[in-house]
Design an enzyme around this catalytic site. Structure first.
Site, PDB file in Angstrom:
ATOM      1  N   GLY A  42      -8.059  38.776 -58.980  1.00  0.00           N
ATOM      2  CA  GLY A  42      -9.402  39.355 -59.090  1.00  0.00           C
ATOM      3  C   GLY A  42      -9.479  40.854 -58.903  1.00  0.00           C
ATOM      4  N   ASP A 101     -15.879  37.476 -48.945  1.00  0.00           N
ATOM      5  CA  ASP A 101     -16.834  36.383 -48.824  1.00  0.00           C
ATOM      6  C   ASP A 101     -16.821  35.927 -47.355  1.00  0.00           C
ATOM      7  OD1 ASP A 101     -18.534  34.336 -49.748  1.00  0.00           O
ATOM      8  OD2 ASP A 101     -16.872  33.023 -50.250  1.00  0.00           O
TER       9      ASP A 101
HETATM   10  P1  IMP Z   1     -12.870  34.874 -48.511  1.00  0.00           P
HETATM   11  O1  IMP Z   1     -11.542  34.568 -47.923  1.00  0.00           O
HETATM   12  O2  IMP Z   1     -13.847  33.774 -48.293  1.00  0.00           O
HETATM   13  O3  IMP Z   1     -13.427  36.215 -48.099  1.00  0.00           O
HETATM   14  O4  IMP Z   1     -12.692  34.824 -50.069  1.00  0.00           O
HETATM   15  C1  IMP Z   1     -12.185  35.828 -50.803  1.00  0.00           C
HETATM   16  C2  IMP Z   1     -11.819  35.335 -52.185  1.00  0.00           C
HETATM   17  O5  IMP Z   1     -12.647  34.251 -52.621  1.00  0.00           O
HETATM   18  C3  IMP Z   1     -12.046  36.420 -53.179  1.00  0.00           C
HETATM   19  O6  IMP Z   1     -10.939  37.267 -53.286  1.00  0.00           O
HETATM   20  C4  IMP Z   1     -12.322  35.638 -54.448  1.00  0.00           C
HETATM   21  O7  IMP Z   1     -11.115  35.318 -55.084  1.00  0.00           O
HETATM   22  C5  IMP Z   1     -12.989  34.372 -53.981  1.00  0.00           C
HETATM   23  N1  IMP Z   1     -14.464  34.439 -54.100  1.00  0.00           N
HETATM   24  C6  IMP Z   1     -15.370  34.537 -53.114  1.00  0.00           C
HETATM   25  N2  IMP Z   1     -16.631  34.601 -53.576  1.00  0.00           N
HETATM   26  C7  IMP Z   1     -16.517  34.575 -54.915  1.00  0.00           C
HETATM   27  C8  IMP Z   1     -17.487  34.634 -55.986  1.00  0.00           C
HETATM   28  O8  IMP Z   1     -18.709  34.752 -55.806  1.00  0.00           O
HETATM   29  N3  IMP Z   1     -16.988  34.575 -57.245  1.00  0.00           N
HETATM   30  C9  IMP Z   1     -15.642  34.461 -57.508  1.00  0.00           C
HETATM   31  N4  IMP Z   1     -14.723  34.417 -56.547  1.00  0.00           N
HETATM   32  C10 IMP Z   1     -15.145  34.472 -55.257  1.00  0.00           C
HETATM   33 MG    MG Z   2      -9.648  38.074 -54.471  1.00  0.00          MG
END
Ligand code: IMP
Ligand code: MG
Length: 176
Positions: A42, A101
């Protein structure tokens, strides 16, 4: 179910904001070299757009960590899928991510990278969903805070689709 993508941030808005953040980074890193770590997949689109606007010297490395399956929910498990090629010792490291996120991925990643003794370690993200935070993460540069909605485009996917959209959109699921 059909999917419809509603524009949240236009290509122009995203581009203008990246320019603004790049100008700030150029100021903060004056006289230094940035070792940019792009988090696959991403982060790639944002890292390229950001790097093109940086005037300080930049070197690159790539890492892939996985915390999500092909769904919109976090598995809560973080795993290094591809590690860096180069050591970080003595480098001014800037981690570039697409979105923060829950914070689980970045908090884990930053711990791993800190243990490799970079000279400095900072974090730059295109998007941040502060409402969703489960684990605290220090974000140094963030382009946009967005509401708790699943977004795609500019590198972000839903089931590996839509990464190539030049804007940020919200996925709407429609009944047929
Ligand atoms: P975290 O570990 O929950 O902070 O997630 C981070 C990863 O989740 C990001 O690098 C994305 O790959 C994925 N992610 C979180 N939210 C979204 C979204 O709204 N759309 C697409 N991918 C997301
Ligand atoms: Mg990511």
């Amino acid at each position: 179910m059909r999917e419809n993508i509603k524009v949240l941030l236009s290509e122009e808005e995203v581009s203008a904001k990246i320019q603004e953040i790049a100008a700030q980074i150029n100021k903060d890193y004056e006289g230094k070299q940035i070792h940019m770590i792009c988090v696959l997949k991403g982060g790639v689109f944002f890292a390229c757009e950001l790097a093109k606007r940086l005037t300080v010297p930049v070197s690159f490395d790539f890492m892939s960590v996985s915390s999500y399956g092909d769904d919109t929910k976090s598995s809560g498990v973080v795993r290094i899928v591809k590690d860096l090629d180069q050591p970080l010792e003595g480098k001014d490291v800037l981690v570039v991510e697409d979105i923060i996120d829950s914070g689980r991925t970045l908090s884990y990643l930053l711990k791993v990278l800190t243990d490799r003794n970079p000279k400095s370690l900072h974090l730059c993200t295109l998007l941040d969903k502060p409402e969703r935070r489960v684990v605290d993460v220090d974000v140094d540069y963030s382009c946009f805070n967005i509401p708790d909605e699943f977004v795609v485009g500019f590198g972000l996917d839903y089931a590996q689709k839509y990464r190539n959209l030049p804007y940020i959109g919200v996925v709407e699921f429609l009944e047929d």
